[in-house]
Scaffold this active site. Structure first.
Site, mmCIF file in Angstrom:
data_model
loop_
_atom_site.group_PDB
_atom_site.id
_atom_site.type_symbol
_atom_site.label_atom_id
_atom_site.label_comp_id
_atom_site.label_asym_id
_atom_site.label_seq_id
_atom_site.Cartn_x
_atom_site.Cartn_y
_atom_site.Cartn_z
ATOM 1 N N HIS A 159 114.803 21.036 45.262
ATOM 2 C CA HIS A 159 113.814 21.903 45.929
ATOM 3 C C HIS A 159 114.186 23.377 45.772
ATOM 4 O O HIS A 159 113.821 24.202 46.611
ATOM 5 C CB HIS A 159 113.676 21.567 47.415
ATOM 6 C CG HIS A 159 113.535 20.101 47.688
ATOM 7 N ND1 HIS A 159 112.322 19.469 47.803
ATOM 8 C CD2 HIS A 159 114.477 19.133 47.837
ATOM 9 C CE1 HIS A 159 112.511 18.168 48.031
ATOM 10 N NE2 HIS A 159 113.826 17.941 48.040
ATOM 11 N N SER A 280 110.632 48.462 30.216
ATOM 12 C CA SER A 280 109.325 48.787 30.775
ATOM 13 C C SER A 280 108.980 50.209 30.370
ATOM 14 O O SER A 280 109.857 51.074 30.279
ATOM 15 C CB SER A 280 109.388 48.668 32.293
ATOM 16 O OG SER A 280 108.400 49.481 32.886
ATOM 17 N N LYS A 286 114.323 48.889 33.950
ATOM 18 C CA LYS A 286 113.982 47.486 33.714
ATOM 19 C C LYS A 286 114.522 46.918 32.401
ATOM 20 O O LYS A 286 114.555 47.577 31.380
ATOM 21 C CB LYS A 286 112.449 47.313 33.700
ATOM 22 C CG LYS A 286 111.781 47.420 35.048
ATOM 23 C CD LYS A 286 112.175 46.325 36.022
ATOM 24 C CE LYS A 286 111.622 44.967 35.654
ATOM 25 N NZ LYS A 286 110.220 44.789 35.966
ATOM 26 N N GLU A 293 110.107 34.251 28.934
ATOM 27 C CA GLU A 293 108.748 34.327 29.499
ATOM 28 C C GLU A 293 107.702 33.931 28.463
ATOM 29 O O GLU A 293 106.752 33.204 28.754
ATOM 30 C CB GLU A 293 108.453 35.745 29.989
ATOM 31 C CG GLU A 293 109.224 36.139 31.224
ATOM 32 C CD GLU A 293 108.987 37.597 31.568
ATOM 33 O OE1 GLU A 293 108.255 37.868 32.523
ATOM 34 O OE2 GLU A 293 109.534 38.471 30.866
ATOM 35 N N TYR A 320 84.734 9.543 7.909
ATOM 36 C CA TYR A 320 84.984 10.987 7.975
ATOM 37 C C TYR A 320 83.775 11.728 8.526
ATOM 38 O O TYR A 320 82.620 11.455 8.168
ATOM 39 C CB TYR A 320 85.317 11.542 6.577
ATOM 40 C CG TYR A 320 85.483 13.052 6.589
ATOM 41 C CD1 TYR A 320 86.707 13.624 6.903
ATOM 42 C CD2 TYR A 320 84.403 13.899 6.350
ATOM 43 C CE1 TYR A 320 86.858 15.011 6.961
ATOM 44 C CE2 TYR A 320 84.537 15.280 6.401
ATOM 45 C CZ TYR A 320 85.767 15.829 6.710
ATOM 46 O OH TYR A 320 85.904 17.188 6.780
HETATM 47 N N1 ARG Z 1 87.563 21.076 4.318
HETATM 48 C C1 ARG Z 1 87.359 19.721 4.660
HETATM 49 C C2 ARG Z 1 88.211 19.337 5.878
HETATM 50 O O1 ARG Z 1 89.070 20.043 6.186
HETATM 51 C C3 ARG Z 1 87.712 18.849 3.499
HETATM 52 C C4 ARG Z 1 86.996 17.540 3.486
HETATM 53 C C5 ARG Z 1 85.554 17.812 3.274
HETATM 54 N N2 ARG Z 1 84.820 16.630 3.047
HETATM 55 C C6 ARG Z 1 83.531 16.615 3.005
HETATM 56 N N3 ARG Z 1 82.954 15.487 2.795
HETATM 57 N N4 ARG Z 1 82.816 17.691 3.239
HETATM 58 O O2 ARG Z 1 88.002 18.324 6.512
#
Ligand code: ARG
Length: 465
Positions: A159, A280, A286, A293, A320
């Site tokens: 504490h 400072s 200071k 920090e 993706y």
């Molecule tokens: N610049 C893109 C990224 O960082 C690369 C992949 C892009 N792929 C696509 N199908 N547009 O994800």
């Protein structure tokens, strides 16, 4: 640039909106992946030659071209183009400029989706290794100080109130343990980073007879990603790294907070070297503990990056999505922040001066040996709860009389318990209290020295798993 000139321009008739071009581009930040993009491309070309998709001559031309591009980048002669969107298309376009049509064969059996996933993994794997070196340096610096301060007595706190005397070496070893766990976490995560996505292509794999295991071998990946959809889409390895980094920063922030407190006039336990402080602009007297920090403050951005990445990945359908382009800046900044903090701390630790006498005097305040007095009574047959009560009353007496425990006369002690004899004074010293904590993980100097040996061999042995 006309869309026709872009690597994907074929199906487009109208040019990209100028703002959209800038909005969708990532080259300003993903150019830091260039080295890994080139490594990945070289391995891909070698593999394509091995399976007969490219001739050996074609692969050799491509590899030479890529090496020359790497050289241009190293010399600062490469011109990055926003119109070419990202690091991948910049390098590929330059390759075609340099070696002609054969350069256009490099992208056979590959997509930017598996390419970027590979680049990030190669890059992160490298950066984890750099971070491990810095982290090991910091732990080593701490252990060295712990050894020098194995017998230095300071107050231990709960504490933030004086609790029991401890050795400074023991306190420093607590920081080492936290950092050693971070080291292990990083290494465990590295295994999951070190898996090859290349060959997944856009999402479904390719119709070429790729030898992905050969590519993995060339790039030193331990495993080949099992599923093409997963390989191009998940960024859990980056999230895991950032979570580990957040925990590491949490540890550094605790450490920082103590350094800030300890360097205040109120504590005066340490003196930070001038080289790690600033002054400072208005208060001439200071000397501010800026480094601790800032490390404490930078913890916030790493927590933020963890949340950014988790939120970025949340609910993304397979496979993706362009969302994933947003993975880079949080990841890069996490790496830069952690590396910088570790580096500056490894430099600063050996320069800290510990005010041993101040720590010693501080440890004497607050009746820190009261538990030892209770333990002493227990050894004389008094049940612990009763001993606690007796010592509580003795402390109350001391507070009223303005005395420390060791200033109480034997006659007065015996009023609280007739079992107390002359030998109690040895128990009540700070030295006696720390030496008494003589077990594995305890604060006694001998235990601290043994623990230091164990930390050293763990550091030498490498990463524990
Ligand atoms: N610049 C893109 C990224 O960082 C690369 C992949 C892009 N792929 C696509 N199908 N547009 O994800």
């Amino acid at each position: 640039m006309n869309n026709q000139e872009k690597p994907w321009g074929g199906r487009f008739t109208a040019p990209t909106n100028v703002f959209v071009e800038a909005f969708t581009a990532s080259v300003s930040f993903d150019n830091r992946l260039a080295e890994y993009d080139i490594q990945g491309s070289i391995a891909h070309a070698q593999m394509l030659a091995k399976v007969g998709v490219l001739t050996e001559t074609e692969a050799a031309q491509i590899i030479q071209g890529l090496q020359a591009i790497q050289e241009e980048i190293n010399q600062g002669q490469f011109t990055w183009s926003l119109a070419l969107e990202d690091v991948h298309m910049n390098i590929e376009t330059r390759l075609v400029q340099k070696i002609g049509l054969v350069g256009k064969k490099l992208h056979t059996g590959r997509s930017r989706n598996d390419q970027v996933a590979t680049d990030i993994r190669l890059y992160l794997r490298h950066e984890i290794d750099v971070i491990q070196i810095e982290l090991t340096r910091l732990i080593t610096a701490l252990v060295t100080v712990a050894e020098a301060e194995a017998e230095t007595i300071m107050p231990g706190f709960t504490h933030l109130q004086n609790a029991q005397p401890i050795t400074l070496g023991h306190h420093l070893l607590a920081w080492c343990e936290m950092l050693l766990r971070d080291r292990n976490r990083l290494q465990e995560g590295r295994q999951r980073v070190n898996s090859l996505p290349l060959g997944a292509a856009a999402l479904a794999g390719t119709s070429y007879p790729l030898d992905r295991h050969y590519t993995a071998q060339l790039l030193d990946f331990d495993t080949v990603a099992e599923n093409s959809l997963d390989a191009v889409s998940d960024r859990d390895f980056a999230i895991e790294f950032t979570a580990t980094a957040a925990i590491l920063m949490m540890h550094l922030s605790r450490f920082s907070e103590e350094l800030v407190l300890w360097s205040s006039a109120q504590f005066n336990f340490i003196e930070l070297s001038d080289a790690f402080c600033t002054g400072s602009s208005i208060m001439p007297q200071k000397k501010n503990p800026d480094v601790p920090e800032l490390v404490r403050g930078k913890t916030g951005r790493v927590y933020g990056h963890l949340l950014s990445l988790l939120t970025l990945m949340k609910s993304q359908p397979l496979a993706y999505n362009k969302d994933n382009q947003e993975d880079k800046e949080p990841l890069f900044d996490t790496i830069d922040t952690v590396t910088g903090c570790l580096r500056v701390y490894a430099e600063m630790i050996p320069t800290i001066q510990f005010n041993r006498e101040v720590m010693y005097q501080a440890a004497k305040r607050g009746f820190t040996t009261a538990t030892d007095l209770a333990d002493y009574l227990v050894r004389k047959g008094v049940p612990f709860r009763e001993a606690h009560e007796i010592v509580g009353k003795t402390v109350r007496y001391c507070i009223d009389a303005g005395k420390d425990l060791e200033e109480v006369s034997l006659e007065v002690f015996q009023r609280f318990s007739p079992l107390i004899t002359e030998e109690v004074y040895a128990i009540l010293t700070l030295e006696g209290a720390v030496v008494a904590r003589q077990h594995f993980g305890g604060t006694a100097p001998a235990q601290v020295r043994a623990a230091i040996q164990r930390v050293r061999s763990r550091l030498e042995f490498g990463i524990e798993n």
